[in-house]
Design a protein around this motif. Structure first.
Motif, PDB file in Angstrom:
ATOM      1  N   ASP A  11      57.159  24.225  35.473  1.00 49.43           N
ATOM      2  CA  ASP A  11      58.104  24.074  34.451  1.00 49.43           C
ATOM      3  C   ASP A  11      58.058  25.257  33.552  1.00 49.43           C
ATOM      4  OD1 ASP A  11      56.054  23.774  32.638  1.00 49.43           O
ATOM      5  OD2 ASP A  11      55.779  21.629  32.865  1.00 49.43           O
ATOM      6  N   ILE A  12      59.252  24.986  32.258  1.00 52.16           N
ATOM      7  CA  ILE A  12      59.268  26.250  31.729  1.00 52.16           C
ATOM      8  C   ILE A  12      58.011  26.764  30.823  1.00 52.16           C
ATOM      9  CG2 ILE A  12      60.448  27.103  29.756  1.00 52.16           C
ATOM     10  CD1 ILE A  12      62.876  25.372  30.296  1.00 52.16           C
ATOM     11  N   ALA A  13      57.293  25.730  30.160  1.00 48.15           N
ATOM     12  CA  ALA A  13      56.096  26.149  29.612  1.00 48.15           C
ATOM     13  C   ALA A  13      55.135  26.864  30.477  1.00 48.15           C
ATOM     14  CB  ALA A  13      55.408  24.737  29.189  1.00 48.15           C
ATOM     15  N   SER A  14      54.736  26.389  31.713  1.00 42.99           N
ATOM     16  CA  SER A  14      53.999  26.932  32.745  1.00 42.99           C
ATOM     17  C   SER A  14      54.431  28.420  33.099  1.00 42.99           C
ATOM     18  CB  SER A  14      53.637  25.895  33.699  1.00 42.99           C
ATOM     19  OG  SER A  14      54.809  25.616  34.612  1.00 42.99           O
ATOM     20  N   GLN A  15      55.723  28.353  33.110  1.00 40.66           N
ATOM     21  CA  GLN A  15      56.125  29.996  33.505  1.00 40.66           C
ATOM     22  C   GLN A  15      55.970  30.765  32.393  1.00 40.66           C
ATOM     23  OE1 GLN A  15      57.920  29.951  36.542  1.00 40.66           O
ATOM     24  NE2 GLN A  15      59.058  32.099  36.173  1.00 40.66           N
ATOM     25  N   GLU A  16      56.105  30.327  31.250  1.00 36.59           N
ATOM     26  CA  GLU A  16      55.695  31.215  29.939  1.00 36.59           C
ATOM     27  C   GLU A  16      54.238  31.597  30.083  1.00 36.59           C
ATOM     28  OE1 GLU A  16      57.292  29.086  26.729  1.00 36.59           O
ATOM     29  OE2 GLU A  16      59.077  29.603  26.948  1.00 36.59           O
ATOM     30  N   TYR A  17      53.238  30.516  30.425  1.00 37.95           N
ATOM     31  CA  TYR A  17      52.060  30.715  30.315  1.00 37.95           C
ATOM     32  C   TYR A  17      51.807  31.698  31.462  1.00 37.95           C
ATOM     33  CZ  TYR A  17      47.122  29.581  31.835  1.00 37.95           C
ATOM     34  OH  TYR A  17      46.008  29.802  32.187  1.00 37.95           O
ATOM     35  N   TRP A  18      52.484  31.739  32.665  1.00 36.52           N
ATOM     36  CA  TRP A  18      51.892  32.496  33.733  1.00 36.52           C
ATOM     37  C   TRP A  18      52.587  33.903  33.350  1.00 36.52           C
ATOM     38  CZ3 TRP A  18      48.272  31.762  36.435  1.00 36.52           C
ATOM     39  CH2 TRP A  18      47.765  30.372  36.873  1.00 36.52           C
ATOM     40  N   GLU A  19      53.495  34.072  32.677  1.00 38.55           N
ATOM     41  CA  GLU A  19      54.017  35.425  32.238  1.00 38.55           C
ATOM     42  C   GLU A  19      53.035  35.902  31.072  1.00 38.55           C
ATOM     43  OE1 GLU A  19      57.926  35.012  30.798  1.00 38.55           O
ATOM     44  OE2 GLU A  19      58.908  34.308  32.694  1.00 38.55           O
ATOM     45  N   ALA A  20      52.495  35.071  30.249  1.00 43.71           N
ATOM     46  CA  ALA A  20      51.650  35.494  29.194  1.00 43.71           C
ATOM     47  C   ALA A  20      50.128  36.060  29.949  1.00 43.71           C
ATOM     48  CB  ALA A  20      51.323  34.435  28.431  1.00 43.71           C
ATOM     49  N   ARG A  21      49.587  35.451  31.041  1.00 46.57           N
ATOM     50  CA  ARG A  21      48.902  35.742  32.042  1.00 46.57           C
ATOM     51  C   ARG A  21      48.747  37.008  32.611  1.00 46.57           C
ATOM     52  NH1 ARG A  21      45.177  31.699  33.900  1.00 46.57           N
ATOM     53  NH2 ARG A  21      44.447  33.322  35.340  1.00 46.57           N
ATOM     54  N   ALA A  22      49.972  37.164  33.046  1.00 49.14           N
ATOM     55  CA  ALA A  22      50.454  38.646  33.856  1.00 49.14           C
ATOM     56  C   ALA A  22      50.265  39.664  32.885  1.00 49.14           C
ATOM     57  CB  ALA A  22      51.718  38.565  34.367  1.00 49.14           C
ATOM     58  N   TYR A  23      50.964  39.440  31.739  1.00 49.56           N
ATOM     59  CA  TYR A  23      50.866  40.488  30.659  1.00 49.56           C
ATOM     60  C   TYR A  23      49.337  40.929  30.087  1.00 49.56           C
ATOM     61  CZ  TYR A  23      52.187  42.476  26.027  1.00 49.56           C
ATOM     62  OH  TYR A  23      52.361  43.313  24.864  1.00 49.56           O
ATOM     63  N   GLU A  24      48.742  39.918  29.742  1.00 49.91           N
ATOM     64  CA  GLU A  24      47.443  40.403  29.566  1.00 49.91           C
ATOM     65  C   GLU A  24      46.688  41.088  30.679  1.00 49.91           C
ATOM     66  OE1 GLU A  24      46.126  40.372  26.748  1.00 49.91           O
ATOM     67  OE2 GLU A  24      47.884  39.495  25.766  1.00 49.91           O
ATOM     68  N   GLU A  25      46.792  40.739  31.799  1.00 47.87           N
ATOM     69  CA  GLU A  25      46.543  41.475  33.032  1.00 47.87           C
ATOM     70  C   GLU A  25      46.734  42.751  33.056  1.00 47.87           C
ATOM     71  OE1 GLU A  25      44.060  42.396  36.172  1.00 47.87           O
ATOM     72  OE2 GLU A  25      43.849  40.396  35.049  1.00 47.87           O
ATOM     73  N   ILE A  26      48.167  43.148  33.025  1.00 48.98           N
ATOM     74  CA  ILE A  26      48.819  44.550  32.969  1.00 48.98           C
ATOM     75  C   ILE A  26      48.111  45.322  32.147  1.00 48.98           C
ATOM     76  CG2 ILE A  26      50.945  45.633  32.634  1.00 48.98           C
ATOM     77  CD1 ILE A  26      52.548  43.113  33.675  1.00 48.98           C
ATOM     78  N   LYS A  27      47.972  44.704  30.855  1.00 44.70           N
ATOM     79  CA  LYS A  27      47.413  45.695  29.848  1.00 44.70           C
ATOM     80  C   LYS A  27      45.895  46.321  30.061  1.00 44.70           C
ATOM     81  CE  LYS A  27      48.235  44.468  25.555  1.00 44.70           C
ATOM     82  NZ  LYS A  27      48.391  43.637  24.327  1.00 44.70           N
ATOM     83  N   LYS A  28      45.286  45.415  31.102  1.00 43.67           N
ATOM     84  CA  LYS A  28      43.960  46.018  31.552  1.00 43.67           C
ATOM     85  C   LYS A  28      44.112  47.176  32.711  1.00 43.67           C
ATOM     86  CE  LYS A  28      41.947  41.292  31.162  1.00 43.67           C
ATOM     87  NZ  LYS A  28      41.646  40.124  31.792  1.00 43.67           N
ATOM     88  N   ARG A  29      45.134  47.394  33.382  1.00 39.72           N
ATOM     89  CA  ARG A  29      45.366  48.629  34.248  1.00 39.72           C
ATOM     90  C   ARG A  29      45.887  49.831  33.946  1.00 39.72           C
ATOM     91  NH1 ARG A  29      48.596  44.509  38.590  1.00 39.72           N
ATOM     92  NH2 ARG A  29      46.974  42.984  38.424  1.00 39.72           N
ATOM     93  N   THR A  30      45.771  50.638  34.374  1.00 36.82           N
ATOM     94  CA  THR A  30      46.138  52.081  34.056  1.00 36.82           C
ATOM     95  C   THR A  30      47.473  52.221  34.343  1.00 36.82           C
ATOM     96  OG1 THR A  30      43.937  52.992  34.641  1.00 36.82           O
ATOM     97  CG2 THR A  30      46.010  54.843  34.533  1.00 36.82           C
ATOM     98  N   TYR A  31      47.998  51.810  35.463  1.00 34.95           N
ATOM     99  CA  TYR A  31      49.564  52.142  35.760  1.00 34.95           C
ATOM    100  C   TYR A  31      50.202  50.544  36.161  1.00 34.95           C
ATOM    101  CZ  TYR A  31      47.848  56.723  37.030  1.00 34.95           C
ATOM    102  OH  TYR A  31      47.458  58.307  36.728  1.00 34.95           O
ATOM    103  N   LEU A  32      51.384  50.432  35.992  1.00 32.62           N
ATOM    104  CA  LEU A  32      52.285  49.569  36.330  1.00 32.62           C
ATOM    105  C   LEU A  32      52.356  49.601  37.696  1.00 32.62           C
ATOM    106  CD1 LEU A  32      55.204  49.712  33.794  1.00 32.62           C
ATOM    107  CD2 LEU A  32      53.274  48.191  33.467  1.00 32.62           C
ATOM    108  N   ASP A  33      52.401  48.326  38.365  1.00 24.80           N
ATOM    109  CA  ASP A  33      52.509  48.291  40.011  1.00 24.80           C
ATOM    110  C   ASP A  33      53.949  48.412  40.212  1.00 24.80           C
ATOM    111  OD1 ASP A  33      52.367  47.752  42.406  1.00 24.80           O
ATOM    112  OD2 ASP A  33      51.108  45.867  42.337  1.00 24.80           O
TER     113      ASP A  33
END
Length: 334
Positions: A11-33
């Motif tokens: 649902d919309i809430a879980s979509q936002e949840y997964w986007e937030a999770r992905a955002y935090e994961e991206i910030k740990k990396r050197t490069y965008l994929d």
């Protein structure tokens, strides 16, 4: 992570949840994929980068090189029973007269080849329309014989339209990491050179850094490895160095980071595909055939679902719980 969170019915809430999770994961990396849309467009959407990439793809040298590209609107509307909107990753025309569509495809979908053909049809129609606007722009009511003759010559002429698909999954009918496909008859004679499909299978591109020699190899190497790398080679090329800099997480705008996170979460099309796999996994397999055949169909459907989830970065333990496959089986999938 619960199984319900990784298989369809987000649902919309879980979509936002997964986007937030992905955002935090991206910030740990050197490069965008760049295997995901947002970073891919940032990486190759620049004109100089696109020129370098295309010259590599077509193996053009010296006076034959593409010297200029015009990046086009990536959204095209085609009317079927209702309007269908196509959003291309990169669409451009080149100084040597090619109309180019470059697509990055991270996960395999059902009817993938038919999707390529349908999207290319829309791309070709749009390219023809723009071609006609340029060469058949009739500003007078009364046409001269020369103008009518030119209109006759160009009425059904199409510009060369070339689709380049970079795929991060195995292409079943392709032997090798790159192949050019065209419209041919049963004897192998090409019907036209103006319609081509260049397909890259990154799962078959296994060149080590020391074996990377051409511009084509350099761009493919970076596309394949940027998402997991802590340091990338620029091959002493200023255009490539600038493209790599656009992938640096530390330099990326918050808007780009959020767009990247959004592109890493499953789209409606991908959710539809996973739903289809889930239904297949629930069924008894083929409607006709032996019990062994039905069981085999179930296993293959579960494997296909597991591979698609793994390509989306879902944790292996959660995929195992959803598919019933062991973690070792999931890691071995190709």
């Amino acid at each position: 992570m619960e199984v319900k969170d990784i298989i369809p019915n987000l649902d919309i809430a879980s979509q936002e949840y997964w986007e937030a999770r992905a955002y935090e994961e991206i910030k740990k990396r050197t490069y965008l994929d760049p295997l995901y849309d947002a970073a891919f467009k940032a990486f190759l959407g620049d004109e100089q980068a696109l020129i370098s990439f295309l010259n590599g793809v077509f193996h053009l040298e010296d006076e034959n090189k593409i010297t200029k590209v015009t990046v086009k609107n990536t959204e095209v509307n085609i009317i079927f029973p209702k309007t269908k909107t196509y959003r291309f990753d990169i669409r451009a025309t080149t100084s040597n007269g090619f109309c180019i569509n470059v697509e990055m495809q991270k996960a395999k979908h059902s009817r993938f080849i038919e999707r390529i053909l349908l999207q290319h049809s829309a791309f070709m129609l749009q390219s023809k329309y723009e071609w006609d606007q340029e060469f058949l722009n009739e500003t007078t009511v009364e046409l001269t014989s020369e103008e009518r003759s030119r209109r006759h010559d160009l009425r059904y002429e199409i510009p060369p339209t070339i689709a380049i698909w970079i795929c991060d999954f195995p292409l079943e009918k392709q032997d090798g990491y790159c192949a050019t496909w065209a419209i041919r008859n049963e004897k192998g004679l090409t019907l036209t050179d103006k319609v081509k499909y260049i397909l890259y299978d990154l799962t078959q591109f296994n060149k080590e850094l020391g074996s990377v020699k051409t511009d084509e190899d350099r761009w493919l190497y970076l596309l394949k490895h940027a998402g997991s790398a802590s340091n990338l080679p620029d091959f002493n090329d200023e255009t490539i160095a600038r493209a790599i800099k656009r992938l640096l997480v530390s330099d990326a705008s918050d808007r780009l980071l959020k767009e990247q996170a959004r592109s890493m979460v499953m789209t409606e099309e991908e959710l539809d595909y996973l739903a289809a796999l889930k239904v297949r996994a629930r069924t008894e397999g083929r409607a006709e055939g032996r019990v062994e055949g039905r069981a085999e169909g179930q296993v293959e459907a579960r494997k296909e679902m597991a591979l698609s989830l793994r390509n989306q970065g879902v944790p292996i333990s959660a995929i195992s719980a959803a598919s019933g496959l062991s973690e070792q089986e999931i890691l071995a999938l190709k």
